[in-house]
Scaffold this motif. Structure first.
Motif, PDB file in Angstrom:
ATOM      1  N   GLU B 155      23.517  46.939  84.490  1.00  0.00           N
ATOM      2  CA  GLU B 155      22.279  46.664  83.832  1.00  0.00           C
ATOM      3  C   GLU B 155      22.087  45.328  83.612  1.00  0.00           C
ATOM      4  OE1 GLU B 155      18.854  48.429  82.626  1.00  0.00           O
ATOM      5  OE2 GLU B 155      20.590  49.263  83.758  1.00  0.00           O
ATOM      6  N   LEU B 156      23.078  44.657  83.415  1.00  0.00           N
ATOM      7  CA  LEU B 156      23.339  43.167  83.094  1.00  0.00           C
ATOM      8  C   LEU B 156      22.407  42.455  84.385  1.00  0.00           C
ATOM      9  CD1 LEU B 156      26.814  42.573  81.874  1.00  0.00           C
ATOM     10  CD2 LEU B 156      24.680  42.275  80.608  1.00  0.00           C
ATOM     11  N   LEU B 157      22.864  42.768  85.547  1.00  0.00           N
ATOM     12  CA  LEU B 157      22.401  42.189  86.860  1.00  0.00           C
ATOM     13  C   LEU B 157      20.899  42.585  86.981  1.00  0.00           C
ATOM     14  CD1 LEU B 157      25.735  42.628  88.131  1.00  0.00           C
ATOM     15  CD2 LEU B 157      24.828  40.528  87.564  1.00  0.00           C
ATOM     16  N   LYS B 190      19.470  32.730  80.364  1.00  0.00           N
ATOM     17  CA  LYS B 190      19.850  34.161  80.507  1.00  0.00           C
ATOM     18  C   LYS B 190      20.750  34.296  81.351  1.00  0.00           C
ATOM     19  CE  LYS B 190      17.935  37.642  78.212  1.00  0.00           C
ATOM     20  NZ  LYS B 190      18.128  38.067  76.905  1.00  0.00           N
ATOM     21  N   CYS B 191      20.416  34.022  82.579  1.00  0.00           N
ATOM     22  CA  CYS B 191      21.057  34.305  83.919  1.00  0.00           C
ATOM     23  C   CYS B 191      22.654  33.759  83.572  1.00  0.00           C
ATOM     24  CB  CYS B 191      20.654  33.794  85.031  1.00  0.00           C
ATOM     25  SG  CYS B 191      21.416  34.005  86.668  1.00  0.00           S
ATOM     26  N   LEU B 192      22.832  32.514  83.104  1.00  0.00           N
ATOM     27  CA  LEU B 192      24.256  31.935  82.919  1.00  0.00           C
ATOM     28  C   LEU B 192      24.783  32.890  82.050  1.00  0.00           C
ATOM     29  CD1 LEU B 192      25.061  29.654  84.362  1.00  0.00           C
ATOM     30  CD2 LEU B 192      24.574  28.269  82.385  1.00  0.00           C
ATOM     31  N   ALA B 193      24.143  33.275  81.040  1.00  0.00           N
ATOM     32  CA  ALA B 193      24.910  33.947  79.838  1.00  0.00           C
ATOM     33  C   ALA B 193      25.417  35.247  80.365  1.00  0.00           C
ATOM     34  CB  ALA B 193      23.982  34.061  78.718  1.00  0.00           C
ATOM     35  N   GLN B 194      24.627  36.175  80.989  1.00  0.00           N
ATOM     36  CA  GLN B 194      24.731  37.272  81.444  1.00  0.00           C
ATOM     37  C   GLN B 194      25.799  37.452  82.590  1.00  0.00           C
ATOM     38  OE1 GLN B 194      21.537  39.910  82.040  1.00  0.00           O
ATOM     39  NE2 GLN B 194      20.633  39.252  80.070  1.00  0.00           N
ATOM     40  N   VAL B 195      25.826  36.289  83.405  1.00  0.00           N
ATOM     41  CA  VAL B 195      26.921  36.484  84.645  1.00  0.00           C
ATOM     42  C   VAL B 195      28.096  36.074  83.946  1.00  0.00           C
ATOM     43  CG1 VAL B 195      27.485  35.208  86.533  1.00  0.00           C
ATOM     44  CG2 VAL B 195      25.084  36.157  86.409  1.00  0.00           C
ATOM     45  N   ASN B 196      28.115  34.970  83.141  1.00  0.00           N
ATOM     46  CA  ASN B 196      29.633  34.722  82.468  1.00  0.00           C
ATOM     47  C   ASN B 196      30.053  35.910  81.869  1.00  0.00           C
ATOM     48  OD1 ASN B 196      29.492  32.252  83.415  1.00  0.00           O
ATOM     49  ND2 ASN B 196      28.696  31.309  81.822  1.00  0.00           N
ATOM     50  N   TYR B 197      29.424  36.634  80.897  1.00  0.00           N
ATOM     51  CA  TYR B 197      29.844  37.782  80.029  1.00  0.00           C
ATOM     52  C   TYR B 197      30.385  38.789  81.192  1.00  0.00           C
ATOM     53  CZ  TYR B 197      30.014  42.249  77.542  1.00  0.00           C
ATOM     54  OH  TYR B 197      30.203  43.445  77.151  1.00  0.00           O
ATOM     55  N   PHE B 198      29.470  39.037  82.456  1.00  0.00           N
ATOM     56  CA  PHE B 198      29.827  40.125  83.382  1.00  0.00           C
ATOM     57  C   PHE B 198      31.215  39.790  83.987  1.00  0.00           C
ATOM     58  CE2 PHE B 198      29.981  40.912  88.011  1.00  0.00           C
ATOM     59  CZ  PHE B 198      30.044  42.328  87.975  1.00  0.00           C
ATOM     60  N   GLU B 199      31.603  38.317  84.162  1.00  0.00           N
ATOM     61  CA  GLU B 199      32.733  37.857  84.752  1.00  0.00           C
ATOM     62  C   GLU B 199      34.005  38.218  84.092  1.00  0.00           C
ATOM     63  OE1 GLU B 199      32.887  33.941  85.876  1.00  0.00           O
ATOM     64  OE2 GLU B 199      34.338  34.113  87.336  1.00  0.00           O
ATOM     65  N   ASP B 283      35.358  39.307  95.617  1.00  0.00           N
ATOM     66  CA  ASP B 283      34.206  38.784  96.217  1.00  0.00           C
ATOM     67  C   ASP B 283      33.192  38.707  95.110  1.00  0.00           C
ATOM     68  OD1 ASP B 283      34.762  38.572  98.889  1.00  0.00           O
ATOM     69  OD2 ASP B 283      33.653  40.576  99.244  1.00  0.00           O
ATOM     70  N   MET B 284      33.205  39.517  93.993  1.00  0.00           N
ATOM     71  CA  MET B 284      32.166  39.678  92.805  1.00  0.00           C
ATOM     72  C   MET B 284      32.394  38.211  92.058  1.00  0.00           C
ATOM     73  SD  MET B 284      31.273  43.169  91.347  1.00  0.00           S
ATOM     74  CE  MET B 284      32.773  44.001  91.380  1.00  0.00           C
ATOM     75  N   ARG B 285      33.865  37.959  91.967  1.00  0.00           N
ATOM     76  CA  ARG B 285      34.314  36.701  91.136  1.00  0.00           C
ATOM     77  C   ARG B 285      33.713  35.486  91.758  1.00  0.00           C
ATOM     78  NH1 ARG B 285      39.545  38.585  89.888  1.00  0.00           N
ATOM     79  NH2 ARG B 285      39.256  39.889  87.992  1.00  0.00           N
ATOM     80  N   GLU B 286      33.786  35.567  93.211  1.00  0.00           N
ATOM     81  CA  GLU B 286      33.137  34.422  93.964  1.00  0.00           C
ATOM     82  C   GLU B 286      31.451  34.346  93.863  1.00  0.00           C
ATOM     83  OE1 GLU B 286      34.474  31.660  95.690  1.00  0.00           O
ATOM     84  OE2 GLU B 286      36.476  32.649  94.948  1.00  0.00           O
ATOM     85  N   SER B 287      30.947  35.574  93.583  1.00  0.00           N
ATOM     86  CA  SER B 287      29.488  35.582  93.654  1.00  0.00           C
ATOM     87  C   SER B 287      29.177  34.877  92.272  1.00  0.00           C
ATOM     88  CB  SER B 287      29.206  36.756  93.796  1.00  0.00           C
ATOM     89  OG  SER B 287      28.915  37.491  94.815  1.00  0.00           O
TER      90      SER B 287
END
Lengths: 165, 386
Positions: B155-157, B190-199, B283-287
């Motif tokens: 949902e984050l993405l 927004k993108c940076l916050a959610q992608v960092n949390y996802f990582e 791969d997800m970490r690289e993405s």
């Protein structure tokens, strides 16, 4: 890593979520807040304006009945048909306007890209379910109504995890 | 370790034997799918000798809808909404390959900001696809938490993709000439916050799933596909990288802005089901790393789209362009005869190529290992049928 620590770590990461915030969006009570008033397109610049692609809104005072939206929809969903309307507009000599069948529409928004007169946009309204198929067909007068949408929940990231709030 | 030829000979011998001895009570025929909870729209028949699989017959084609033929009746813009249907979770990558091919035929270059935005959309799309795949792999192995966590974190993405393109899954965002719209206000933060949390969440996946001794016992040493066999069978994507071949189209044939991005091709050398399940997570970490760089290097302003006519006519000719999708190399061969509609479109998809490894891996393994092997192949039935 041996078997015992593996199990303990797995259990720990699961049980930790008892105290963390719930991520689930409680949908009918809470609704997501969207960017802007829906997807729009600026034919002069040739670029769209970001927004949710929900049901359309038709501005009767701008529509010329040129059928470009219906031509764009041919071969995609064939959801748009041009119908006769009773109103008389100076710019619309033939008095025809698009009628959209939401049983067929795929919400790609290429009809909005095709409109050169700023007459067709999309809105945030995505709750289009109905009991009969015929209610899914929106006439030009139904499309002219601006929908009410009052979602105000966003994804937030706090110290206790992500949550909708 | 038996070589590929020996294994194929063995399989042929067994299949001949089986067709002769159909009345033999020793062998049991078992049909898996299409209504099996984990198989997708796909069926395969297996013959069992006790607990061991001796013969596998994959039967794809349940969701064939002929979209290559459909392309011949529509122009390049009208093709976009139906081309992305096979894998709606990975829609931006599919339309990316087709857009690259059409741009090559028409002979235009996309503005630089547009190139960054569509690379960003493709990476978000790849992440959301891989999470969906991981959720099904988790439930296929009977780990219901691993179904709910990726499905929830997706949902984050999806939220980011919705802000960017306006739709949750069928984005129709990458079109010939660039992208449909510019990024909205406040999107970068927004993108940076959610992608960092996802990582950060990916570390928890390691704890609950990948380092879980039960999952390790079920996947490690199961379904070995050696480097040589993988190359001979022609598999691609994460399956190829799990067999020790560092192949990634973004690195080998960089398209658009990928030659300016610093990233590593993640691969593992253990060649088993665990490696095939773990390489997508690497791969997800690289993405995530790529998304941060794309946001950082993106020009502050500029055009995002080269304006093309709706009925754009391309010069006669043909082209083949490929991108790295969530399932491996994905290419489109477009032939044009000078009219607005393409003369022929042929898709080369990763799923179908990975399917070829399925009979090879399953023959000789136990029935209990079937779920761990089958879904580790990163196979999407709808895309293989097209």
């Amino acid at each position: 890593m041996n078997t015992a620590t593996g199990f303990i770590k797995a259990l720990e990461s699961g049980t930790k979520h008892i105290v963390l915030k719930r991520f689930t969006l409680r949908y009918p009570e809470e609704k997501l807040k969207f960017v802007g008033d829906g997807y729009q397109f600026d034919p002069k610049k040739g670029v769209g304006i970001a927004g949710t692609r929900g049901r359309h809104i038709l501005f009767h005072d701008k529509c010329t009945g040129c059928q470009l939206c219906a031509i764009a929809c041919e071969g995609i969903a064939e959801a748009i048909t041009m119908v006769k309307v009773d109103e008389q507009w100076k710019q619309n000599k033939k008095s025809i306007m698009p009628q959209i069948d939401y049983g067929k529409c795929v919400f790609c928004g290429l009809c909005v890209d095709a409109c050169p007169f700023y007459a067709l946009y999309m809105t945030n309204d995505y709750e289009l379910s109905s009991f009969t198929k015929s209610h899914l067909i929106y006439t030009p007068s139904q499309l002219a109504v601006k929908p009410k949408y009052d979602g105000e929940v966003e994804i937030k990231i706090g110290s206790r995890g992500a949550y909708h709030g | 370790m038996t070589s590929l030829e020996e294994k194929i000979d063995e399989a042929k011998r067994l299949s001949l034997q089986i067709t002769k001895e159909t009345d033999d009570d020793r062998l049991m025929t078992l049909s898996v799918g299409p209504q099996h909870p984990g198989s997708g729209h796909f069926r395969f028949t297996i013959k069992l000798d006790g607990d061991y699989i001796v013969f596998v017959d994959p039967d794809p084609g349940y969701v064939h809808r002929g979209h290559e033929k459909m392309c011949e009746y529509r122009n390049h813009f009208q093709n976009i909404p139906h081309l992305e249907r096979p894998v709606i979770h990975d829609s931006c990558n599919i339309t990316y390959a087709y857009s690259l091919a059409v741009e090559d035929l028409v002979g235009i270059t996309v503005p630089r900001r547009g190139q960054f935005i569509r690379a960003l959309a493709s990476e978000l799309s790849r992440l959301s696809y891989t999470l969906y795949w991981l959720a099904i792999y988790g439930i296929f192995l009977g780990h219901s938490t691993m179904f709910m966590w990726p499905a929830g974190d997706r949902e984050l993405l999806i939220d980011l993709l919705e802000r960017l393109s306006g739709a949750r899954v069928t984005n129709a965002f990458n079109i010939p000439g660039g992208v449909r719209n510019d990024i909205p206000y406040n999107f970068k933060e927004k993108c940076l916050a959610q992608v960092n949390y996802f990582e950060k969440r990916l570390k928890e996946y390691d704890n609950i799933f990948y380092n879980n001794p039960l999952v390790r016992q079920r996947t490690e040493g199961v379904g070995i596909l050696t480097k040589e066999d993988a190359i001979k069978l022609g598999v691609t994507g994460s399956v190829l990288r799990a067999s020790g071949v560092p192949f990634d189209v973004r690195k080998v044939e960089p398209y658009d802005v990928y030659n300016e991005i610093d990233f590593n091709v993640q691969y593992m050398k253990t060649c088993d089901s665990f490696a095939r399940a773990y390489v997508p997570v690497l791969d997800m970490r690289e993405s995530c790393h790529i998304i941060r760089q794309l946001l950082d290097k993106m020009p502050e302003s500029g055009d995002v789209r080269e304006k093309l006519q709706f009925n754009i006519k391309s010069s006669p000719g043909e082209t083949y362009k490929r991108v790295e999708s969530g399932r491996g190399a994905l290419g489109y061969h477009v032939v044009s005869d000078g009219t607005p509609k393409p003369y022929r479109v042929k898709a080369s998809v990763g799923s179908f190529r990975n399917l070829l490894a399925l009979p090879f891996l399953l023959t000789g393994s136990k029935l209990g290992d079937m779920p761990a092997i089958y879904w580790s192949l990163n196979y999407w039935p709808v895309e293989a049928d097209r």
